[in-house]
Design an enzyme around this catalytic site. Structure first.
Site, PDB file in Angstrom:
ATOM      1  N   CYS A  26       0.849  -1.198   0.000  1.00  0.00           N
ATOM      2  CA  CYS A  26       0.000   0.000   0.000  1.00  0.00           C
ATOM      3  C   CYS A  26       0.885   1.248   0.000  1.00  0.00           C
ATOM      4  CB  CYS A  26      -0.894  -0.030   1.236  1.00  0.00           C
ATOM      5  SG  CYS A  26      -1.891   1.456   1.501  1.00  0.00           S
ATOM      6  N   SER A  34       0.697   3.503   2.084  1.00  0.00           N
ATOM      7  CA  SER A  34       1.089   3.721   3.479  1.00  0.00           C
ATOM      8  C   SER A  34       2.375   2.964   3.810  1.00  0.00           C
ATOM      9  CB  SER A  34      -0.031   3.276   4.426  1.00  0.00           C
ATOM     10  OG  SER A  34      -1.191   4.040   4.230  1.00  0.00           O
ATOM     11  N   HIS A  72       5.144   5.043   2.604  1.00  0.00           N
ATOM     12  CA  HIS A  72       5.396   6.155   3.524  1.00  0.00           C
ATOM     13  C   HIS A  72       6.170   5.675   4.746  1.00  0.00           C
ATOM     14  CE1 HIS A  72       3.251   9.040   1.231  1.00  0.00           C
ATOM     15  NE2 HIS A  72       2.035   8.634   1.522  1.00  0.00           N
ATOM     16  N   CYS A  74      -9.113  -0.545  21.276  1.00  0.00           N
ATOM     17  CA  CYS A  74      -9.067  -1.105  22.632  1.00  0.00           C
ATOM     18  C   CYS A  74     -10.447  -1.510  23.130  1.00  0.00           C
ATOM     19  CB  CYS A  74      -8.432  -0.105  23.592  1.00  0.00           C
ATOM     20  SG  CYS A  74      -9.460   1.354  23.961  1.00  0.00           S
ATOM     21  N   CYS A 118      -9.725   5.418  18.133  1.00  0.00           N
ATOM     22  CA  CYS A 118      -9.308   4.818  19.401  1.00  0.00           C
ATOM     23  C   CYS A 118      -7.982   5.403  19.889  1.00  0.00           C
ATOM     24  CB  CYS A 118      -9.184   3.305  19.237  1.00  0.00           C
ATOM     25  SG  CYS A 118      -8.513   2.461  20.686  1.00  0.00           S
TER      26      CYS A 118
END
Length: 337
Positions: free
Chosen positions: A38, A40, A43, A91, A105
């Site tokens: 991906c 990401s 990155h 969580c 979260c």
């Protein structure tokens, strides 16, 4: 097993590590049938990183797998089930989790970022992160579930009115998902803004009505007259252009992420133009809708696959992503079926 880890800032390594073991009653041991690289991940591997991750972590957050074994408390899954996975594990107890915003979260654990991910032959995941997919859904379509889920969450926030003009900045995989979903939701004109010739061609094939270079966008009649009704930044560093190209009382959706990039804007432009600026971070409660979409409407996804590789050939896909010659790079850690 073989796995790809973040060795240090800007560097990865292909290593041998033990097959993970189930340690809690709610966990699943999954054989990774396919995983994909991906933006990401790119990155994460940049120097400086555009997205932070923990050194030593097994990378990768997009996967399709088969359950090999289950913990003692698992009741909704069985050995042999094909699954996709939400790599963001909330969580369940913080304010955001308990107020319907689990994607925000405060203590989220992200597999492939600060917990071991899926660039490996096996992984252990909690059962509440897994989603069963049908046996008839092709592997090379199912692999799109995680990123498409994120875009589905963003589409839910847009609440687009059929006939609206939308400009999408960036025609990488995320931009291409947006283009297709916008057209399916009734967009009148979709404008793709992309510097890469290869990706401009893909944007046209994905359904964009107009495809232009960034320098040409503001000259388009649809933008020069009053501006686009909606502008989507699928890159993560184009808010200034988005504010310039959207019409008064229009909407800007910020989707892409790059923590290494900043831009200077004039806040008064947002006020004077009465703009609605919305951020969208991963998909929130949209997994079932995404899987249903994949099972009933494959969209134009397989056309986006430019590389099919063994896990050991990660470097080939990584370099192709870096030089812009790749869109979707799929890895098969246990061999292609």
């Amino acid at each position: 097993m073989k796995a790809i880890i973040l060795e240090e800032i800007g560097k990865y390594a292909i290593v041998e590590k033990p097959v993970p073991e189930i340690r809690r009653g709610n966990e699943l041991l999954v054989k990774i049938d396919a995983c994909s690289i991906c933006g990401s991940d790119m990155h994460i591997l940049s120097d400086p990183p555009g997205y932070p991750a923990a050194p030593g972590t097994t990378l990768g957050h997009e996967m399709v797998g088969t359950i090999v074994s289950t913990g003692s408390e698992v009741t909704s899954f069985a050995v042999g089930d094909r699954i996709v996975c939400d790599n963001n594990i909330p969580c369940g107890h913080c304010y955001y989790c308990r107020s319907g915003h689990a994607n925000m979260c405060e203590h989220v654990r992200c597999l492939g970022v600060n917990g071991d991910g899926f660039f490996a032959q096996y992984a252990v995941i909690p059962d509440d992160s897994a989603y069963v997919i049908g046996p008839e859904l092709p592997l090379d379509i199912a692999i799109f579930a995680e990123p498409l889920n994120c875009v589905m969450g963003a589409m839910d926030k847009l609440r687009m009115i059929p006939g609206e003009t939308v400009a999408v900045i960036g025609a990488g995989p995320i931009g291409l998902y947006f283009i297709q979903l916008l057209k399916k939701n009734g967009a009148g004109t979709v404008i793709a803004v992309e510097p890469s010739e290869f990706r401009r061609k893909m944007a046209k094939e994905a359904g964009a009505d107009i495809v232009v270079l960034p320098a040409e966008a503001e000259k388009l009649p649809q933008i020069a007259a009053i501006g686009a009704d909606i502008v989507v930044d699928a890159v993560g560093s184009c808010i200034k252009d988005a504010l310039d190209w959207v019409r008064c009382s229009g909407r800007v959706l910020l989707f892409g992420q790059n923590f290494a990039r900043t831009q200077e804007i004039c806040q008064s432009m947002i006020t004077r133009k009465e703009l609605t600026v919305t951020g969208s971070y991963i998909g929130s409660y949209s997994w079932h809708d995404t899987i249903r979409l994949l099972e009933h409407d494959h969209m134009q996804l397989e056309k986006m696959i430019t590389h099919r590789l063994a896990l050991e050939d990660f470097a080939v896909g990584y370099e192709a992503m870096k030089n812009g010659s790749a869109l979707e790079v799929i890895l098969y850690p246990n061999g292609k079926k």
